[in-house]
Design a protein around this motif. Structure first.
Motif, PDB file in Angstrom:
ATOM      1  N   ALA A   1       0.835  -1.202   0.000  1.00 16.94           N
ATOM      2  CA  ALA A   1       0.000   0.000   0.000  1.00 16.94           C
ATOM      3  C   ALA A   1       0.870   1.253   0.000  1.00 16.94           C
ATOM      4  O   ALA A   1       1.937   1.294   0.618  1.00 16.94           O
TER       5      ALA A   1
ATOM      6  N   VAL B   1      -5.816   3.548   7.235  1.00 14.95           N
ATOM      7  CA  VAL B   1      -5.753   2.686   6.039  1.00 14.95           C
ATOM      8  C   VAL B   1      -7.145   2.587   5.447  1.00 14.95           C
ATOM      9  O   VAL B   1      -8.102   2.232   6.135  1.00 14.95           O
ATOM     10  N   GLU B   2      -7.234   2.918   4.161  1.00 17.03           N
ATOM     11  CA  GLU B   2      -8.512   2.797   3.464  1.00 17.03           C
ATOM     12  C   GLU B   2      -8.753   1.349   3.105  1.00 17.03           C
ATOM     13  O   GLU B   2      -7.828   0.629   2.716  1.00 17.03           O
ATOM     14  N   SER B   3      -9.997   0.925   3.220  1.00 10.14           N
ATOM     15  CA  SER B   3     -10.328  -0.461   2.863  1.00 10.14           C
ATOM     16  C   SER B   3     -10.402  -0.591   1.347  1.00 10.14           C
ATOM     17  O   SER B   3     -10.763   0.363   0.649  1.00 10.14           O
ATOM     18  N   LYS B   4     -10.059  -1.773   0.861  1.00 11.17           N
ATOM     19  CA  LYS B   4     -10.104  -2.015  -0.577  1.00 11.17           C
ATOM     20  C   LYS B   4     -11.521  -2.458  -0.970  1.00 11.17           C
ATOM     21  O   LYS B   4     -12.025  -3.439  -0.437  1.00 11.17           O
ATOM     22  N   GLU B   5     -12.128  -1.729  -1.850  1.00  5.95           N
ATOM     23  CA  GLU B   5     -13.459  -2.069  -2.354  1.00  5.95           C
ATOM     24  C   GLU B   5     -13.280  -2.700  -3.730  1.00  5.95           C
ATOM     25  O   GLU B   5     -12.541  -2.210  -4.561  1.00  5.95           O
ATOM     26  N   GLY B   6     -13.957  -3.788  -3.962  1.00  7.81           N
ATOM     27  CA  GLY B   6     -13.951  -4.174  -5.292  1.00  7.81           C
ATOM     28  C   GLY B   6     -13.586  -5.440  -5.794  1.00  7.81           C
ATOM     29  O   GLY B   6     -13.449  -5.900  -6.789  1.00  7.81           O
TER      30      GLY B   6
END
Length: 123
Positions: free
Chosen positions: A2, A118-123
């Motif tokens: 990341a 920390v941004e969460s992973k979308e997708g």
């Protein structure tokens, strides 16, 4: 791996400012609501060290942190309920900053906090 945007700030502060910042950070991280006057009162207590309750209330009042001695007492009662300070003794109670907070006010002080979002992973 990341990618992290890192901010590195270095600031020289007065003893009052660095002690106040430690208390403010503890309150913020633990979602404890304090007013500016409460924060100043706690900072003053941290700098003065263990104090007899009545004497400290009078000294904090003369520093114009609060408009009356009773207001200082009220602040300290709230702070005790929020676990920011401790009181010991029956008559002539001693008050002091809760040691669990780990506020440093003596000697040279370097604060080294590391916060991460920390941004969460979308997708």
């Amino acid at each position: 791996m990341a990618i992290v945007n890192q901010v590195d700030k270095r600031v020289k502060m007065s003893k009052w400012e660095i002690v106040k910042y430690q208390i403010l950070t503890h309150c913020y991280l633990n979602k404890i609501s304090v007013s500016e006057a409460d924060l100043n009162c706690l900072t003053y207590l941290a700098l003065e060290g263990d104090q007899e309750l009545t004497n400290f209330c009078a000294k904090a009042h003369t520093k114009d942190i609060f408009s009356s001695i009773q207001s200082v007492r009220n602040c300290l009662t709230k702070a005790e309920k929020k676990n920011l300070i401790r009181k010991e003794g029956k008559n002539k109670k001693k008050i002091f900053i809760n040691p669990d907070i780990k506020v440093y006010s003596i000697g040279n002080i370097l604060l080294d906090y590391k916060f991460l979002s920390v941004e969460s992973k979308e997708g």
